[in-house]
Design a protein around this motif. Structure first.
Motif, PDB file in Angstrom:
ATOM      1  N   MET A 178       0.828  -1.199   0.000  1.00 37.53           N
ATOM      2  CA  MET A 178       0.000   0.000   0.000  1.00 37.53           C
ATOM      3  C   MET A 178       0.868   1.257   0.000  1.00 37.53           C
ATOM      4  O   MET A 178       0.580   2.227  -0.712  1.00 37.53           O
ATOM      5  CB  MET A 178      -0.941   0.020   1.212  1.00 37.53           C
ATOM      6  CG  MET A 178      -1.787   1.286   1.287  1.00 37.53           C
ATOM      7  SD  MET A 178      -2.807   1.411   2.775  1.00 37.53           S
ATOM      8  CE  MET A 178      -4.109   0.252   2.368  1.00 37.53           C
ATOM      9  N   GLN A 179       1.937   1.243   0.781  1.00 40.20           N
ATOM     10  CA  GLN A 179       2.812   2.413   0.834  1.00 40.20           C
ATOM     11  C   GLN A 179       3.511   2.643  -0.500  1.00 40.20           C
ATOM     12  O   GLN A 179       3.719   3.794  -0.919  1.00 40.20           O
ATOM     13  CB  GLN A 179       3.845   2.241   1.942  1.00 40.20           C
ATOM     14  CG  GLN A 179       4.663   3.483   2.223  1.00 40.20           C
ATOM     15  CD  GLN A 179       3.803   4.677   2.590  1.00 40.20           C
ATOM     16  OE1 GLN A 179       3.959   5.757   2.021  1.00 40.20           O
ATOM     17  NE2 GLN A 179       2.868   4.475   3.510  1.00 40.20           N
ATOM     18  N   GLU A 180       3.862   1.569  -1.169  1.00 41.74           N
ATOM     19  CA  GLU A 180       4.455   1.695  -2.497  1.00 41.74           C
ATOM     20  C   GLU A 180       3.484   2.361  -3.460  1.00 41.74           C
ATOM     21  O   GLU A 180       3.852   3.224  -4.258  1.00 41.74           O
ATOM     22  CB  GLU A 180       4.865   0.321  -3.014  1.00 41.74           C
ATOM     23  CG  GLU A 180       5.683   0.367  -4.281  1.00 41.74           C
ATOM     24  CD  GLU A 180       6.271  -0.980  -4.636  1.00 41.74           C
ATOM     25  OE1 GLU A 180       6.996  -1.055  -5.648  1.00 41.74           O
ATOM     26  OE2 GLU A 180       6.015  -1.969  -3.901  1.00 41.74           O
ATOM     27  N   LYS A 181       2.202   1.984  -3.353  1.00 39.52           N
ATOM     28  CA  LYS A 181       1.164   2.601  -4.187  1.00 39.52           C
ATOM     29  C   LYS A 181       0.999   4.081  -3.845  1.00 39.52           C
ATOM     30  O   LYS A 181       0.850   4.924  -4.738  1.00 39.52           O
ATOM     31  CB  LYS A 181      -0.166   1.870  -3.991  1.00 39.52           C
ATOM     32  CG  LYS A 181      -1.330   2.478  -4.747  1.00 39.52           C
ATOM     33  CD  LYS A 181      -2.619   1.721  -4.475  1.00 39.52           C
ATOM     34  CE  LYS A 181      -3.790   2.359  -5.211  1.00 39.52           C
ATOM     35  NZ  LYS A 181      -5.058   1.619  -4.960  1.00 39.52           N
ATOM     36  N   VAL A 182       1.035   4.402  -2.553  1.00 35.15           N
ATOM     37  CA  VAL A 182       0.907   5.798  -2.130  1.00 35.15           C
ATOM     38  C   VAL A 182       2.038   6.644  -2.717  1.00 35.15           C
ATOM     39  O   VAL A 182       1.812   7.750  -3.221  1.00 35.15           O
ATOM     40  CB  VAL A 182       0.902   5.884  -0.587  1.00 35.15           C
ATOM     41  CG1 VAL A 182       1.140   7.319  -0.126  1.00 35.15           C
ATOM     42  CG2 VAL A 182      -0.426   5.378  -0.036  1.00 35.15           C
ATOM     43  N   HIS A 183       3.254   6.128  -2.657  1.00 39.21           N
ATOM     44  CA  HIS A 183       4.382   6.866  -3.225  1.00 39.21           C
ATOM     45  C   HIS A 183       4.192   7.100  -4.727  1.00 39.21           C
ATOM     46  O   HIS A 183       4.511   8.170  -5.248  1.00 39.21           O
ATOM     47  CB  HIS A 183       5.696   6.117  -2.966  1.00 39.21           C
ATOM     48  CG  HIS A 183       6.309   6.415  -1.642  1.00 39.21           C
ATOM     49  ND1 HIS A 183       5.729   6.047  -0.455  1.00 39.21           N
ATOM     50  CD2 HIS A 183       7.468   7.058  -1.319  1.00 39.21           C
ATOM     51  CE1 HIS A 183       6.505   6.449   0.544  1.00 39.21           C
ATOM     52  NE2 HIS A 183       7.560   7.061   0.052  1.00 39.21           N
ATOM     53  N   GLU A 184       3.682   6.103  -5.411  1.00 37.88           N
ATOM     54  CA  GLU A 184       3.432   6.258  -6.849  1.00 37.88           C
ATOM     55  C   GLU A 184       2.399   7.347  -7.096  1.00 37.88           C
ATOM     56  O   GLU A 184       2.568   8.186  -7.987  1.00 37.88           O
ATOM     57  CB  GLU A 184       2.943   4.928  -7.426  1.00 37.88           C
ATOM     58  CG  GLU A 184       2.676   4.973  -8.918  1.00 37.88           C
ATOM     59  CD  GLU A 184       2.205   3.645  -9.460  1.00 37.88           C
ATOM     60  OE1 GLU A 184       1.748   3.606 -10.618  1.00 37.88           O
ATOM     61  OE2 GLU A 184       2.282   2.628  -8.729  1.00 37.88           O
ATOM     62  N   GLN A 185       1.343   7.375  -6.276  1.00 36.46           N
ATOM     63  CA  GLN A 185       0.312   8.395  -6.433  1.00 36.46           C
ATOM     64  C   GLN A 185       0.838   9.779  -6.083  1.00 36.46           C
ATOM     65  O   GLN A 185       0.377  10.785  -6.636  1.00 36.46           O
ATOM     66  CB  GLN A 185      -0.904   8.049  -5.570  1.00 36.46           C
ATOM     67  CG  GLN A 185      -1.646   6.804  -6.031  1.00 36.46           C
ATOM     68  CD  GLN A 185      -2.825   6.470  -5.146  1.00 36.46           C
ATOM     69  OE1 GLN A 185      -2.958   6.961  -4.020  1.00 36.46           O
ATOM     70  NE2 GLN A 185      -3.695   5.606  -5.639  1.00 36.46           N
ATOM     71  N   GLU A 186       1.772   9.825  -5.154  1.00 37.71           N
ATOM     72  CA  GLU A 186       2.357  11.106  -4.760  1.00 37.71           C
ATOM     73  C   GLU A 186       3.461  11.554  -5.713  1.00 37.71           C
ATOM     74  O   GLU A 186       3.969  12.673  -5.587  1.00 37.71           O
ATOM     75  CB  GLU A 186       2.927  11.015  -3.345  1.00 37.71           C
ATOM     76  CG  GLU A 186       1.877  10.852  -2.254  1.00 37.71           C
ATOM     77  CD  GLU A 186       2.504  10.668  -0.888  1.00 37.71           C
ATOM     78  OE1 GLU A 186       1.918  11.146   0.101  1.00 37.71           O
ATOM     79  OE2 GLU A 186       3.587  10.047  -0.792  1.00 37.71           O
ATOM     80  N   GLY A 187       3.897  10.681  -6.612  1.00 39.84           N
ATOM     81  CA  GLY A 187       4.999  11.010  -7.509  1.00 39.84           C
ATOM     82  C   GLY A 187       6.339  10.994  -6.812  1.00 39.84           C
ATOM     83  O   GLY A 187       7.277  11.693  -7.221  1.00 39.84           O
ATOM     84  N   ARG A 188       6.470  10.153  -5.776  1.00 38.32           N
ATOM     85  CA  ARG A 188       7.708  10.054  -5.009  1.00 38.32           C
ATOM     86  C   ARG A 188       8.437   8.751  -5.338  1.00 38.32           C
ATOM     87  O   ARG A 188       7.822   7.759  -5.753  1.00 38.32           O
ATOM     88  CB  ARG A 188       7.413  10.069  -3.500  1.00 38.32           C
ATOM     89  CG  ARG A 188       6.849  11.367  -2.966  1.00 38.32           C
ATOM     90  CD  ARG A 188       6.486  11.192  -1.496  1.00 38.32           C
ATOM     91  NE  ARG A 188       5.964  12.405  -0.906  1.00 38.32           N
ATOM     92  CZ  ARG A 188       6.717  13.314  -0.300  1.00 38.32           C
ATOM     93  NH1 ARG A 188       8.024  13.146  -0.207  1.00 38.32           N
ATOM     94  NH2 ARG A 188       6.161  14.395   0.224  1.00 38.32           N
ATOM     95  N   THR A 189       9.724   8.733  -5.106  1.00 42.18           N
ATOM     96  CA  THR A 189      10.510   7.514  -5.235  1.00 42.18           C
ATOM     97  C   THR A 189      10.354   6.708  -3.959  1.00 42.18           C
ATOM     98  O   THR A 189      10.561   7.224  -2.856  1.00 42.18           O
ATOM     99  CB  THR A 189      11.990   7.838  -5.465  1.00 42.18           C
ATOM    100  OG1 THR A 189      12.118   8.590  -6.677  1.00 42.18           O
ATOM    101  CG2 THR A 189      12.807   6.558  -5.585  1.00 42.18           C
ATOM    102  N   TYR A 190       9.997   5.442  -4.098  1.00 42.61           N
ATOM    103  CA  TYR A 190       9.751   4.588  -2.933  1.00 42.61           C
ATOM    104  C   TYR A 190      11.045   3.942  -2.459  1.00 42.61           C
ATOM    105  O   TYR A 190      11.756   3.299  -3.229  1.00 42.61           O
ATOM    106  CB  TYR A 190       8.724   3.511  -3.285  1.00 42.61           C
ATOM    107  CG  TYR A 190       8.422   2.558  -2.153  1.00 42.61           C
ATOM    108  CD1 TYR A 190       7.803   3.010  -0.996  1.00 42.61           C
ATOM    109  CD2 TYR A 190       8.753   1.210  -2.245  1.00 42.61           C
ATOM    110  CE1 TYR A 190       7.520   2.144   0.051  1.00 42.61           C
ATOM    111  CE2 TYR A 190       8.470   0.327  -1.210  1.00 42.61           C
ATOM    112  CZ  TYR A 190       7.854   0.804  -0.065  1.00 42.61           C
ATOM    113  OH  TYR A 190       7.575  -0.060   0.966  1.00 42.61           O
ATOM    114  N   ASP A 191      11.352   4.115  -1.191  1.00 37.17           N
ATOM    115  CA  ASP A 191      12.526   3.503  -0.568  1.00 37.17           C
ATOM    116  C   ASP A 191      12.050   2.851   0.726  1.00 37.17           C
ATOM    117  O   ASP A 191      11.835   3.526   1.736  1.00 37.17           O
ATOM    118  CB  ASP A 191      13.588   4.570  -0.289  1.00 37.17           C
ATOM    119  CG  ASP A 191      14.827   3.993   0.402  1.00 37.17           C
ATOM    120  OD1 ASP A 191      14.860   2.776   0.663  1.00 37.17           O
ATOM    121  OD2 ASP A 191      15.759   4.773   0.682  1.00 37.17           O
TER     122      ASP A 191
END
Length: 231
Positions: A178-191
């Motif tokens: 879910m957090q990976e999806k949130v980062h994608e929606q926010e336009g952020r790089t997921y780490d």
């Protein structure tokens, strides 16, 4: 041997807590969206029971059957998120988040109350930092989580005399799909290394579950050491 009913055991926090409970020999009843997911859960957690129900369908949740007569815990972990500013909210996304994150837990808890009373069990609502403070684009998700906190508060007051304890867990950003999806929606790089591991949140849940019966933890917040800063 304790019996636990868990939603969201397929991955993330739910999967992590199910792993520990299954490993120590507890009985698991796992909710799955469809037969395919139920088969995957049965393979991952041999000996567990699965019940197929789509949490996005309130009528299906309302009709759920085949649950145990006694429960030591009900763990509400499943959730969905779709970020959008209020000006761009789509009705179906608003409805889904309210149904899965709030309506389903309310209906499922109501159904399970006799079993929880029989077992003097505990209900754990996995909420979110968004259930404490809502930012831009989080209106729908946060509304569902603010409502979930209210549900837990009311339930706690109502069921105290019946020996049923209620805990709300507020994890901040956790390294889950879910957090990976949130980062994608926010336009952020997921780490994932920046955020809390699901196992850490699961350890917090286990502390709540294993607390002696002479005490209760109404609410607990878990935050990563790395501060999150908005764009």
């Amino acid at each position: 041997m304790a019996t636990h009913l868990i939603t969201g055991a397929g991955s993330g926090i739910g999967g992590a807590v199910a792993e520990v409970l299954h490993g120590r020999g507890d009985d698991l009843v796992l909710l799955a969206r469809n037969d395919e997911r139920a088969a995957a859960l049965t393979e991952r957690f041999p000996g567990s029971r699965t019940v197929v129900v789509d949490l996005a369908d309130p009528d299906a949740v309302d009709r759920i059957a085949g649950l145990p007569d006694r429960l030591d815990s009900l763990l509400h972990v499943a959730g969905v998120v779709e970020l959008a500013p209020v000006a761009e909210l789509r009705a179906e996304h608003l409805r889904e988040q309210l149904d899965v994150n709030l309506v389903a837990p309310a209906l499922l808890t109501r159904t399970c109350l006799p079993a929880l009373r029989a077992g003097r069990g505990i209900v754990v609502f996995v909420n979110s930092a968004a259930g404490l403070s809502a930012g831009a684009s989080w209106a729908a998700y946060a509304a569902s989580k603010f409502g979930l906190r209210a549900l837990a508060d009311s339930l706690r007051s109502e069921e105290m005399e019946n020996g049923v304890r209620v805990t709300t867990l507020f994890p901040s950003r956790t390294a889950t799909p879910m957090q990976e999806k949130v980062h994608e929606q926010e336009g952020r790089t997921y780490d994932s290394s920046r955020w809390i591991s699901p196992e850490t949140v699961a350890a917090t849940m286990l502390h709540v579950l294993d607390l002696p019966r002479d005490a209760t933890i109404p609410e607990v917040t878990v935050r990563p050491l790395v501060p999150w800063t908005p764009r």
